[in-house]
Design a protein around this motif. Structure first.
Motif, short mmCIF file in Angstrom:
data_model
loop_
_atom_site.label_atom_id
_atom_site.label_comp_id
_atom_site.label_asym_id
_atom_site.label_seq_id
_atom_site.Cartn_x
_atom_site.Cartn_y
_atom_site.Cartn_z
N CYS A 3 6.53 -2.85 0.99
CA CYS A 3 5.96 -3.08 -0.26
C CYS A 3 6.89 -2.74 -1.45
CB CYS A 3 4.68 -2.68 -0.73
SG CYS A 3 4.18 -2.79 -2.37
N CYS A 6 4.86 0.27 -3.63
CA CYS A 6 4.66 1.59 -3.24
C CYS A 6 5.37 2.06 -2.27
CB CYS A 6 3.04 1.59 -2.80
SG CYS A 6 2.67 0.49 -1.71
N CYS A 31 0.14 -6.39 -0.37
CA CYS A 31 0.16 -4.94 0.32
C CYS A 31 -1.23 -4.40 0.14
CB CYS A 31 0.87 -4.02 -0.79
SG CYS A 31 0.92 -2.44 -0.35
N GLU A 33 -2.20 -1.57 0.71
CA GLU A 33 -2.15 0.20 0.24
C GLU A 33 -2.44 -0.16 -0.97
OE1 GLU A 33 -1.99 2.54 2.22
OE2 GLU A 33 -1.48 1.51 4.02
N CYS A 34 -1.48 -0.89 -2.02
CA CYS A 34 -1.81 -1.11 -3.52
C CYS A 34 -2.38 -2.17 -3.81
CB CYS A 34 -0.29 -0.56 -4.18
SG CYS A 34 0.70 -1.81 -4.06
ZN LIG Z 1 1.98 -1.45 -2.10
#
Ligand SMILES: [Zn+2]
Length: 152
Positions: A3, A6, A31, A33-34
């Motif tokens: 990504c 992040c 992504c 995660e973020c």
């Molecule tokens: Zn990310």
């Protein structure tokens, strides 16, 4: 793919579509995660590799020619189609890793022979006889003896 926001690896493709008149593929990625989204483009890498033949003529590199040669050499030998594909894959990777624009056909032939030798002695000698253009049966037998003696 990482990504860009992040830096983590946990991204996935959420949409793919052709772009640039079908010369590339545009992918939307997300992504996990973020939650941010980004776009990547996938293109074919065109490195036109030229093979220099013995008569000094040039032709564009053609994987199927190597494959055909190996197949012919392995006719009725205990070598599987998978082994042949793997061999050609290895040769191809090595050829492209040289990052040359022109490669003599002998160089490719030697790479094939190096590997065939370990795979099957008869296939190796057959291939070598075509490649090195053995002029007579004695040269052929000499080569065969060499392979057999190094095998033992
Ligand atoms: Zn990310």
């Amino acid at each position: 793919m990482k990504c860009p926001f992040c830096g983590r690896d946990n991204t996935r493709v959420i949409d793919s579509r052709p772009a640039d008149e079908n010369n590339s593929i545009r992918r939307r990625r997300m992504c996990d995660e973020c939650g941010k989204r980004f776009t990547t483009y996938e293109k074919i890498e065109t490195i036109p590799l030229i093979v220099i033949k013995k008569d000094n003529n040039r032709e564009t590199y053609d994987r199927s020619k190597i494959e055909a040669g190996v197949l012919r050499a392995c006719h009725k030998r205990p070598v599987s189609a998978n082994q042949i594909t793997r061999l050609v894959d290895e040769v191809e990777t090595e050829v492209f890793n040289m990052e040359e624009k022109e490669i003599p056909s002998q160089v490719i032939g030697e790479l094939v022979m190096d590997r065939l030798k370990d795979l099957d002695a008869v296939a190796y000698v057959r291939f070598a006889s075509v490649y090195r253009e053995f002029k007579d049966i004695n040269t052929f037998m000499d080569e065969l003896k060499k392979v057999i003696s190094t095998k033992g």
